[in-house]
Write an enzyme that holds these catalytic residues in place. Structure first.
Site, PDB file in Angstrom:
ATOM      1  N   ASP A  25       0.813  -1.224   0.000  1.00 46.94           N
ATOM      2  CA  ASP A  25       0.000   0.000   0.000  1.00 46.94           C
ATOM      3  C   ASP A  25       0.845   1.272   0.000  1.00 46.94           C
ATOM      4  O   ASP A  25       0.424   2.312   0.518  1.00 46.94           O
ATOM      5  CB  ASP A  25      -0.960   0.022   1.204  1.00 46.94           C
ATOM      6  N   GLU A  26       2.012   1.204  -0.602  1.00 48.79           N
ATOM      7  CA  GLU A  26       2.892   2.372  -0.642  1.00 48.79           C
ATOM      8  C   GLU A  26       2.390   3.417  -1.635  1.00 48.79           C
ATOM      9  O   GLU A  26       2.772   4.597  -1.550  1.00 48.79           O
ATOM     10  CB  GLU A  26       4.320   1.951  -1.026  1.00 48.79           C
ATOM     11  N   LYS A  56       1.830   2.146  -5.159  1.00 51.12           N
ATOM     12  CA  LYS A  56       2.370   1.606  -6.413  1.00 51.12           C
ATOM     13  C   LYS A  56       1.450   1.911  -7.593  1.00 51.12           C
ATOM     14  O   LYS A  56       1.892   2.318  -8.663  1.00 51.12           O
ATOM     15  CB  LYS A  56       2.561   0.077  -6.293  1.00 51.12           C
ATOM     16  N   LYS A  93      -0.716   4.282  -8.086  1.00 48.12           N
ATOM     17  CA  LYS A  93      -0.669   5.688  -8.505  1.00 48.12           C
ATOM     18  C   LYS A  93       0.555   5.944  -9.370  1.00 48.12           C
ATOM     19  O   LYS A  93       0.457   6.567 -10.432  1.00 48.12           O
ATOM     20  CB  LYS A  93      -0.637   6.615  -7.276  1.00 48.12           C
ATOM     21  N   GLY A 128      -4.581  -4.209  -3.732  1.00 48.07           N
ATOM     22  CA  GLY A 128      -5.559  -3.162  -4.056  1.00 48.07           C
ATOM     23  C   GLY A 128      -4.761  -1.943  -4.454  1.00 48.07           C
ATOM     24  O   GLY A 128      -4.100  -1.330  -3.614  1.00 48.07           O
ATOM     25  N   HIS A 129      -4.748  -1.628  -5.738  1.00 44.28           N
ATOM     26  CA  HIS A 129      -3.952  -0.505  -6.235  1.00 44.28           C
ATOM     27  C   HIS A 129      -4.889   0.627  -6.633  1.00 44.28           C
ATOM     28  O   HIS A 129      -5.715   0.473  -7.533  1.00 44.28           O
ATOM     29  CB  HIS A 129      -3.084  -0.953  -7.416  1.00 44.28           C
ATOM     30  N   THR A 130      -4.750   1.761  -5.949  1.00 44.32           N
ATOM     31  CA  THR A 130      -5.686   2.876  -6.136  1.00 44.32           C
ATOM     32  C   THR A 130      -5.124   3.910  -7.108  1.00 44.32           C
ATOM     33  O   THR A 130      -3.977   4.335  -6.974  1.00 44.32           O
ATOM     34  CB  THR A 130      -5.946   3.567  -4.783  1.00 44.32           C
ATOM     35  N   ARG A 134       2.459 -28.566  -7.333  1.00 46.64           N
ATOM     36  CA  ARG A 134       2.251 -29.092  -8.689  1.00 46.64           C
ATOM     37  C   ARG A 134       0.866 -29.715  -8.893  1.00 46.64           C
ATOM     38  O   ARG A 134       0.705 -30.717  -9.566  1.00 46.64           O
ATOM     39  CB  ARG A 134       3.373 -30.094  -9.041  1.00 46.64           C
ATOM     40  N   GLN A 186       1.966  -6.017  -3.248  1.00 49.87           N
ATOM     41  CA  GLN A 186       2.418  -6.124  -1.855  1.00 49.87           C
ATOM     42  C   GLN A 186       3.700  -5.295  -1.670  1.00 49.87           C
ATOM     43  O   GLN A 186       3.915  -4.334  -2.383  1.00 49.87           O
ATOM     44  CB  GLN A 186       2.618  -7.580  -1.429  1.00 49.87           C
ATOM     45  N   THR A 225       3.035 -12.662   2.559  1.00 49.70           N
ATOM     46  CA  THR A 225       2.182 -13.256   1.538  1.00 49.70           C
ATOM     47  C   THR A 225       2.925 -14.464   0.952  1.00 49.70           C
ATOM     48  O   THR A 225       3.998 -14.821   1.439  1.00 49.70           O
ATOM     49  CB  THR A 225       1.781 -12.207   0.476  1.00 49.70           C
ATOM     50  N   ALA A 271      -7.344  -0.992   0.707  1.00 47.14           N
ATOM     51  CA  ALA A 271      -8.093  -0.830  -0.543  1.00 47.14           C
ATOM     52  C   ALA A 271      -8.820  -2.118  -0.933  1.00 47.14           C
ATOM     53  O   ALA A 271      -9.757  -2.099  -1.722  1.00 47.14           O
ATOM     54  CB  ALA A 271      -7.145  -0.399  -1.661  1.00 47.14           C
ATOM     55  N   THR A 272      -8.409  -3.252  -0.364  1.00 51.64           N
ATOM     56  CA  THR A 272      -9.039  -4.531  -0.701  1.00 51.64           C
ATOM     57  C   THR A 272     -10.023  -4.972   0.373  1.00 51.64           C
ATOM     58  O   THR A 272     -11.113  -5.440   0.073  1.00 51.64           O
ATOM     59  CB  THR A 272      -7.945  -5.614  -0.911  1.00 51.64           C
ATOM     60  N   THR A 273      -9.645  -4.819   1.637  1.00 53.99           N
ATOM     61  CA  THR A 273     -10.488  -5.350   2.720  1.00 53.99           C
ATOM     62  C   THR A 273     -11.147  -4.263   3.554  1.00 53.99           C
ATOM     63  O   THR A 273     -12.007  -4.561   4.375  1.00 53.99           O
ATOM     64  CB  THR A 273      -9.633  -6.217   3.678  1.00 53.99           C
TER      65      THR A 273
HETATM   66  P1  GDP Z   1      -0.757   0.366  -3.570  1.00 53.71           P
HETATM   67  O1  GDP Z   1      -1.335  -0.909  -3.109  1.00 53.71           O
HETATM   68  O2  GDP Z   1       0.716   0.439  -3.333  1.00 53.71           O
HETATM   69  O3  GDP Z   1      -1.113   0.719  -4.981  1.00 53.71           O
HETATM   70  O4  GDP Z   1      -1.388   1.506  -2.634  1.00 53.71           O
HETATM   71  P2  GDP Z   1      -2.945   1.622  -2.184  1.00 53.71           P
HETATM   72  O5  GDP Z   1      -3.732   2.124  -3.314  1.00 53.71           O
HETATM   73  O6  GDP Z   1      -3.391   0.383  -1.522  1.00 53.71           O
HETATM   74  O7  GDP Z   1      -2.815   2.677  -1.017  1.00 53.71           O
HETATM   75  C1  GDP Z   1      -2.308   3.947  -1.216  1.00 53.71           C
HETATM   76  C2  GDP Z   1      -3.382   4.940  -0.782  1.00 53.71           C
HETATM   77  O8  GDP Z   1      -2.811   6.219  -0.646  1.00 53.71           O
HETATM   78  C3  GDP Z   1      -4.502   5.110  -1.791  1.00 53.71           C
HETATM   79  O9  GDP Z   1      -5.683   5.441  -1.128  1.00 53.71           O
HETATM   80  C4  GDP Z   1      -3.996   6.267  -2.648  1.00 53.71           C
HETATM   81  O10 GDP Z   1      -5.071   6.968  -3.275  1.00 53.71           O
HETATM   82  C5  GDP Z   1      -3.352   7.126  -1.602  1.00 53.71           C
HETATM   83  N1  GDP Z   1      -2.202   7.928  -2.032  1.00 53.71           N
HETATM   84  C6  GDP Z   1      -1.229   7.617  -2.936  1.00 53.71           C
HETATM   85  N2  GDP Z   1      -0.282   8.582  -2.946  1.00 53.71           N
HETATM   86  C7  GDP Z   1      -0.671   9.507  -2.045  1.00 53.71           C
HETATM   87  C8  GDP Z   1      -0.092  10.730  -1.595  1.00 53.71           C
HETATM   88  O11 GDP Z   1       0.977  11.148  -1.993  1.00 53.71           O
HETATM   89  N3  GDP Z   1      -0.791  11.416  -0.629  1.00 53.71           N
HETATM   90  C9  GDP Z   1      -1.964  10.981  -0.121  1.00 53.71           C
HETATM   91  N4  GDP Z   1      -2.566  11.716   0.810  1.00 53.71           N
HETATM   92  N5  GDP Z   1      -2.527   9.834  -0.532  1.00 53.71           N
HETATM   93  C10 GDP Z   1      -1.877   9.100  -1.471  1.00 53.71           C
HETATM   94  P1  IMO Z   2      -0.894  -4.139  -2.269  1.00 51.20           P
HETATM   95  O1  IMO Z   2      -0.441  -4.675  -3.606  1.00 51.20           O
HETATM   96  C1  IMO Z   2      -0.977  -4.566   2.055  1.00 51.20           C
HETATM   97  C2  IMO Z   2      -1.047  -8.639   3.655  1.00 51.20           C
HETATM   98  C3  IMO Z   2      -2.307  -9.084   4.361  1.00 51.20           C
HETATM   99  C4  IMO Z   2      -1.724 -10.083   5.338  1.00 51.20           C
HETATM  100  C5  IMO Z   2      -0.606 -10.740   4.526  1.00 51.20           C
HETATM  101  C6  IMO Z   2      -1.009 -12.048   3.856  1.00 51.20           C
HETATM  102  O2  IMO Z   2      -2.192  -3.438  -2.316  1.00 51.20           O
HETATM  103  O3  IMO Z   2       0.203  -3.358  -1.627  1.00 51.20           O
HETATM  104  P2  IMO Z   2      -2.572 -12.747   1.837  1.00 51.20           P
HETATM  105  O4  IMO Z   2      -3.942 -12.299   1.444  1.00 51.20           O
HETATM  106  O5  IMO Z   2      -1.531 -12.488   0.817  1.00 51.20           O
HETATM  107  O6  IMO Z   2      -2.561 -14.157   2.326  1.00 51.20           O
HETATM  108  O7  IMO Z   2      -2.203 -11.849   3.129  1.00 51.20           O
HETATM  109  O8  IMO Z   2      -0.250  -9.798   3.541  1.00 51.20           O
HETATM  110  N1  IMO Z   2      -1.265  -8.131   2.280  1.00 51.20           N
HETATM  111  C7  IMO Z   2      -1.194  -6.836   1.946  1.00 51.20           C
HETATM  112  N2  IMO Z   2      -1.005  -5.736   2.708  1.00 51.20           N
HETATM  113  N3  IMO Z   2      -1.072  -4.451   0.714  1.00 51.20           N
HETATM  114  C8  IMO Z   2      -1.214  -5.536  -0.062  1.00 51.20           C
HETATM  115  O9  IMO Z   2      -1.171  -5.476  -1.420  1.00 51.20           O
HETATM  116  C9  IMO Z   2      -1.335  -6.794   0.548  1.00 51.20           C
HETATM  117  N4  IMO Z   2      -1.511  -8.054   0.097  1.00 51.20           N
HETATM  118  C10 IMO Z   2      -1.460  -8.861   1.166  1.00 51.20           C
HETATM  119  O10 IMO Z   2      -2.935  -8.008   5.017  1.00 51.20           O
HETATM  120  O11 IMO Z   2      -1.127  -9.407   6.413  1.00 51.20           O
HETATM  121 MG    MG Z   3      -2.876  -1.587  -1.826  1.00 51.80          MG
END
Ligand code: GDP
Ligand code: IMO
Ligand code: MG
Length: 423
Positions: free
Chosen positions: A13-14, A16, A18, A40-42, A143, A224, A239, A299-301
């Site tokens: 959730d860094e 990615k 975006k 969950g990529h937003t 397998r 992840q 994961t 973003a997923t759960t």
């Molecule tokens: P990903 O899984 O790495 O693609 O990240 P997620 O989408 O799960 O979570 C990132 C969250 O931070 C989302 O709600 C984005 O809309 C939001 N976001 C991304 N970059 C920024 C930023 O620079 N500032 C703020 N406030 N929100 C951001």
């Molecule tokens: P993105 O791509 C944040 C976490 C789950 C749990 C562990 C194992 O959006 O960054 P799993 O469903 O893979 O068996 O869960 O990993 N997890 C994530 N946390 N962002 C994710 O993906 C994640 N995908 C899995 O919360 O702790």
């Molecule tokens: Mg995410």
């Protein structure tokens, strides 16, 4: 032409999604290399928010081809919903979304096994997203798995039935209460398969290597984060795939000598969702402020994300394992208004100061030691040039660059595509 990689350096959730969206205009192909609908990529642009789980984050651009690589696990049910969301927004995808024949399929019973496994663990549960990721990768390495390419064979249903039957027997073994209606699940699954079959299935490693030979530019998108990597993450709270750079080679069939830049994405602070150790986690009002201002919900759960200060020990570890060449710092805007900003630079590990990530980072072994920085008050969200950034933020960034030895090339100041500052 080299393949660039983009991956998360923390616990996911860094941001990615975006950044892949921001960078797509510079690439011909965007290829997801691992994970599945646990991701969950937003993406936010033109007033709309999209959350992608399996589809690569380049799909909203006209030209780029998006490839779901062999390292990805696909749930046809969730995938169908993602495609329907694209339909709703009139985003064309039929000719620019290609699926690897070698990608594995998540069966409904994989999700049930995930739920049973978590329930049986009680307090020790991983905190899985319950999307069936673990059981699907287990079937892959065991397998026994079903792959997208199997859907082109006449007997795919037989293969599906045999695997499902085996899973049902395994469910009994867990001896926990998991409710399900197999008929309903199968109807949903078959509808998902029908939709999936409207797309082109490809021999993705061949496609990508041909593209490399014809000098196409490829960006590999990770899911992840490095601390969730099956080998290098905080095992067992991880994961089931390699989220680090090597995962792009195995998840796409690209040789290591074809890798160019490795873009490492991190938040200006740290979050984690699910169980597992998190040395810099905050339980005070600073943590609550990060969660509130940063809207830190999965973003997923939809689960609340745990929040804490930036952990440079963990960040340096991730940079090393991935060979990161450029850093991208996300959510810098969320730190505006803190009087003091802390960064963990040393761990006190059983009474001894260490500067590397040890085998065990449970709280009873590790206490973070912090360096402190003066905060800034300015709202960053409407800034669009690096010379507008507050001096104290520049000092914070320079410190990170000096400590890691890697330049911070992008500073993100808001969720929208436009709120992205190049340095
Ligand atoms: P990903 O899984 O790495 O693609 O990240 P997620 O989408 O799960 O979570 C990132 C969250 O931070 C989302 O709600 C984005 O809309 C939001 N976001 C991304 N970059 C920024 C930023 O620079 N500032 C703020 N406030 N929100 C951001
Ligand atoms: P993105 O791509 C944040 C976490 C789950 C749990 C562990 C194992 O959006 O960054 P799993 O469903 O893979 O068996 O869960 O990993 N997890 C994530 N946390 N962002 C994710 O993906 C994640 N995908 C899995 O919360 O702790
Ligand atoms: Mg995410």
């Amino acid at each position: 032409m080299a393949v660039d990689l983009l991956l998360g350096l923390q616990w996911g959730d860094e941001g990615k999604g975006k950044i892949v969206d921001v960078l797509t205009k510079e690439y011909d192909i965007i290829a997801r290399f691992q994970g599945g609908p646990n991701a969950g990529h937003t993406l936010i642009f033109d007033g709309n928010k999209h959350v992608l789980h399996t589809i690569p984050s380049g799909i909203f651009h006209d030209k780029a081809i998006n490839v779901v690589g062999n390292g990805v696990v696909i749930d046809p049910v969730i995938f169908k919903k993602e495609l329907e969301n694209l339909d709703k927004h009139k985003i064309p995808y039929t000719n620019k979304l290609l699926i690897s024949r070698k990608a594995h399929l998540i069966l409904p019973t994989h999700r049930l096994l995930d739920a049973a496994s978590e329930a049986s663990k009680g307090k020790a549960k991983i905190g899985s997203t319950l999307k069936g990721i673990g059981p699907t990768y287990m079937d892959k390495t065991g397998r026994n798995g079903m792959r997208v390419g199997d859907l082109e064979l006449d007997n795919w249903k037989e293969k599906y039935d045999a695997l499902t039957e085996k899973h049902i027997k395994m469910l009994d073994f867990f001896n926990v209460d998991v409710q399900y209606n197999l008929k309903e699940l199968e109807e949903e699954f078959c509808a998902g398969i029908d939709k999936l079959k409207t797309l082109q299935f490809i021999d993705s490693e061949e496609f990508l290597n041909q593209a490399i030979n014809s000098k196409k530019k490829i960006l590999a998108e990770g899911a992840q984060g490095s601390l969730l990597d099956i080998d290098f993450g905080t095992y067992p709270f991880v994961t089931s795939s390699n989220t680090t750079a090597a995962g792009a080679c195995t998840g796409l069939g690209i040789a290591p000598n074809k890798i160019g830049d490795v873009f490492g994405i991190f938040k200006a602070y740290t979050t984690r969702v699910g169980s597992g150790p998190f040395p810099t986690e905050l339980f005070d009002k600073n943590g609550a402020t990060m969660a509130k201002v940063g809207h830190e919900f999965g973003a997923t759960t939809g689960r609340a994300r745990r929040c804490g200060w930036l952990d440079l020990i963990a960040l340096k570890y991730a940079i090393q394992v991935n060979g990161v060449t450029q850093l991208m710092m996300m959510k810098s805007d969320v730190l505006s208004g803190f009087d003091t900003i802390k960064v963990c630079t040393v761990y006190n590990y059983n009474g001894e100061e260490i500067a590397h990530l040890p085998y065990n980072i449970e709280p009873e072994n590790v206490t973070p030691v912090y360096s402190e920085f003066k905060g800034w008050k300015e709202d960053l969200t409407s800034m669009n040039s690096s010379n507008q950034l507050p001096e104290n933020l520049e000092i914070y960034i320079s410190f990170i660059e000096k400590e890691t030895g890697v330049p911070v090339k992008i500073v993100s100041v808001g969720p929208d595509r436009k709120q992205t500052i190049l340095r």
